[in-house]
Design an enzyme around this catalytic site. Structure first.
Site, PDB file in Angstrom:
ATOM      1  N   TYR A  58     -15.318   0.042   8.945  1.00  0.00           N
ATOM      2  CA  TYR A  58     -13.881   0.437   9.383  1.00  0.00           C
ATOM      3  C   TYR A  58     -13.406   0.342  10.596  1.00  0.00           C
ATOM      4  O   TYR A  58     -12.616  -0.339  10.801  1.00  0.00           O
ATOM      5  CB  TYR A  58     -13.517   2.006   8.675  1.00  0.00           C
ATOM      6  CG  TYR A  58     -12.372   2.384   9.008  1.00  0.00           C
ATOM      7  CD1 TYR A  58     -11.149   1.824   8.183  1.00  0.00           C
ATOM      8  CD2 TYR A  58     -12.026   3.391   9.767  1.00  0.00           C
ATOM      9  CE1 TYR A  58      -9.974   2.197   8.208  1.00  0.00           C
ATOM     10  CE2 TYR A  58     -10.615   3.720   9.743  1.00  0.00           C
ATOM     11  CZ  TYR A  58      -9.640   3.403   9.112  1.00  0.00           C
ATOM     12  OH  TYR A  58      -8.321   3.721   9.200  1.00  0.00           O
ATOM     13  N   GLY A  87      -0.578   4.939  -1.097  1.00  0.00           N
ATOM     14  CA  GLY A  87      -1.677   5.872  -0.703  1.00  0.00           C
ATOM     15  C   GLY A  87      -0.982   6.851   0.294  1.00  0.00           C
ATOM     16  O   GLY A  87       0.371   7.207   0.038  1.00  0.00           O
ATOM     17  N   GLY A  92       0.641  -1.203  -0.016  1.00  0.00           N
ATOM     18  CA  GLY A  92       0.029   0.013  -0.010  1.00  0.00           C
ATOM     19  C   GLY A  92       0.838   1.506  -0.013  1.00  0.00           C
ATOM     20  O   GLY A  92       0.508   2.219   0.568  1.00  0.00           O
ATOM     21  N   ARG A 105      -1.656  -0.656  -7.710  1.00  0.00           N
ATOM     22  CA  ARG A 105      -1.423   0.110  -8.917  1.00  0.00           C
ATOM     23  C   ARG A 105      -0.377   1.074  -8.671  1.00  0.00           C
ATOM     24  O   ARG A 105       0.035   1.225  -7.578  1.00  0.00           O
ATOM     25  CB  ARG A 105      -2.761   0.853  -9.278  1.00  0.00           C
ATOM     26  CG  ARG A 105      -3.254   1.835  -8.286  1.00  0.00           C
ATOM     27  CD  ARG A 105      -4.499   2.591  -8.908  1.00  0.00           C
ATOM     28  NE  ARG A 105      -5.617   1.373  -8.803  1.00  0.00           N
ATOM     29  CZ  ARG A 105      -6.502   1.173  -7.605  1.00  0.00           C
ATOM     30  NH1 ARG A 105      -6.062   2.224  -6.756  1.00  0.00           N
ATOM     31  NH2 ARG A 105      -7.150   0.369  -7.751  1.00  0.00           N
TER      32      ARG A 105
HETATM   33  C1  AKB Z   1     -10.403   8.151   8.246  1.00  0.00           C
HETATM   34  O1  AKB Z   1     -11.082   9.223   8.406  1.00  0.00           O
HETATM   35  O2  AKB Z   1     -11.068   7.117   8.013  1.00  0.00           O
HETATM   36  C2  AKB Z   1      -9.246   7.847   8.555  1.00  0.00           C
HETATM   37  C3  AKB Z   1      -9.038   7.450   9.902  1.00  0.00           C
HETATM   38  C4  AKB Z   1      -9.187   8.393  10.970  1.00  0.00           C
HETATM   39  O3  AKB Z   1      -8.597   6.288  10.323  1.00  0.00           O
HETATM   40  N1  AKB Z   1      -8.509   9.011   8.485  1.00  0.00           N
END
Ligand code: AKB
Length: 312
Positions: A143, A12, A9, A37
Site C-alpha cells: 500500500y 467507502g 469510491g 457496488r
Molecule cells: C490504513 O491503515 O491502511 C489506512 C491508512 C493509514 O492509510 N487507514
C-alpha cells in the site's frame, strides 16, 4: 452556475461522508456518487449514483461526459492490511485508478482532481516523531509503495501537463457512519463498536503502538479546503502531511473508560503490527498550515465523545 463533481469510491469510509458533505455544499444533483457496488441506503437515496469500476477508463470517461463533470475525488483504494494479502490486485487498483483520472485531467476532460495519499508513504527508516514533509521515504508495504508512487505521478502530471491535482497524506481515520475496511488503523474504529456492544476489545496492535490519527470531520474539512484553495497557493503537488492527534491503543482505551468504566482491552498483535511499526508516530504538518490554513478541531477526548454519542 453549480459545478458537477464525481466521487469514485463513494461508498467507502471516507467516500460516504465526503459525498454527504459535498452534496450539502453543492446540491444533491450536482454530486455524482459512484462505486463498484451500492452503499448505505441514505447515500443511495440522497442523489445520483453510478456503478463504476475505478480501473475502467472508458466507464469513467462516459460518466464524466454524461454529467459534464468538472472535479473528481478518487477515493477507491485497497488499504494496507488487505494489500499485503493481494499485492498485485492492490497495485492494479491503486495505480490504474489514479492513471485513469490523471489522464482524464491531462486530456482536459476534467479540470481538478483530489487523490488521497497516506502516512503509509513513510517507512521504517523515516524519523518517527514529528515526521517532516520531506524526509526519508522508503515504504515497506504494498500500500505504501503504491501511495508513494502515486505521489510521484501526481507531481509529474502537474509539472509536465499542468494537471491540477491536490492531495493529503491521511493518518488513520476515525468515523461512525461507515466502517473502514482492510486498514491497519481500523482498530481505532472497531474499539468503539466493541466497547458499546461487548464492553471488551482484543486489539491487533500492541498497547504502546503510537500512530497519527484524525476524526473524520477534520479529514473531510481538510479535503474540501484543499480543493477550494486557489491553485497558486498549493505549493506541494505530491501530497501534504496532515495531522490532528497521535495515540496508542492503551490511551484510546483509557479515554473510552472515562465513559464506560467497565470496558476492558486485551492485546493479540498480528501481522498488522509490523505495518504499524513501519509508520511514523506523529506528523509535522506545518506546510499544510502555512499554504492553505489547515488546523484540526478534534483531539482524542472530543473524538471519543462523538464516537460514543453517535454509535449508541
Ligand atoms: C490504513 O491503515 O491502511 C489506512 C491508512 C493509514 O492509510 N487507514
Amino acid at each position: 452556475m453549480q459545478k458537477s463533481i464525481l466521487i469514485i469510491g463513494a461508498c467507502g469510509q471516507i467516500g460516504t461522508e465526503l459525498t454527504f458533505a459535498l452534496r450539502e455544499k453543492h446540491g444533491n444533483e450536482n454530486v455524482i456518487a459512484s462505486d463498484i457496488r451500492e452503499g448505505n441506503a441514505e447515500l443511495m437515496a440522497s442523489g445520483p449514483f453510478e456503478i463504476l469500476d475505478a480501473t475502467n477508463y472508458e466507464a469513467i470517461e462516459n460518466v464524466v461526459m454524461h454529467y459534464e463533470i468538472e472535479e473528481v475525488y478518487l477515493m477507491a483504494a485497497m488499504l494496507s492490511a488487505t494489500a499485503e494479502k493481494f499485492p498485485m490486485r492492490a497495485w492494479n487498483l491503486n495505480m490504474n485508478s489514479l492513471f485513469n483520472v490523471l489522464n482524464l485531467a491531462k486530456e482536459k476532460k476534467i479540470s481538478k482532481l483530489f487523490w488521497p495519499s497516506s502516512i503509509a508513504v513513510f517507512g521504517p527508516n523515516t524519523p518517527k516523531e514529528h515526521t517532516e514533509q520531506n524526509t526519508i521515504m522508503e515504504p515497506s508495504t504494498v500500500y505504501g509503495i503504491s501511495k508513494q508512487s502515486g505521489e510521484r505521478w501526481c507531481e509529474y502530471y502537474f509539472n509536465k501537463f499542468g494537471v491540477d491535482v491536490r492531495s493529503v497524506r491521511y493518518p488513520g481515520l476515525i468515523s461512525w457512519k461507515t466502517l473502514p475496511g482492510g486498514g491497519t488503523t481500523d482498530y481505532a474504529v472497531e474499539i468503539y463498536h466493541k466497547a458499546l456492544e461487548e464492553k471488551k476489545y482484543s486489539c491487533f496492535l500492541k498497547e504502546d503502538t503510537l500512530l497519527p490519527m484524525m476524526f473524520m470531520d477534520d479529514a473531510i474539512r481538510a479535503t474540501i479546503d484543499i480543493m477550494e484553495t486557489p491553485a497558486e497557493k498549493i505549493k506541494i503537488r505530491s501530497s501534504y502531511n496532515l495531522a490532528a492527534m497521535s495515540f496508542n491503543p492503551s490511551e484510546i482505551a483509557k479515554s473510552i473508560q472515562q465513559h464506560i468504566p467497565e470496558f476492558k482491552i486485551s492485546y493479540a498483535p498480528d501481522f498488522r503490527q509490523q505495518i504499524a511499526d513501519s509508520w511514523p508516530s506523529s506528523i509535522n504538518d506545518n506546510k499544510a498550515q502555512e499554504d492553505w490554513g489547515w488546523k484540526p478541531a478534534f483531539n482524542l477526548e472530543k473524538t471519543t465523545q462523538e464516537m460514543l454519542k453517535n454509535l449508541k
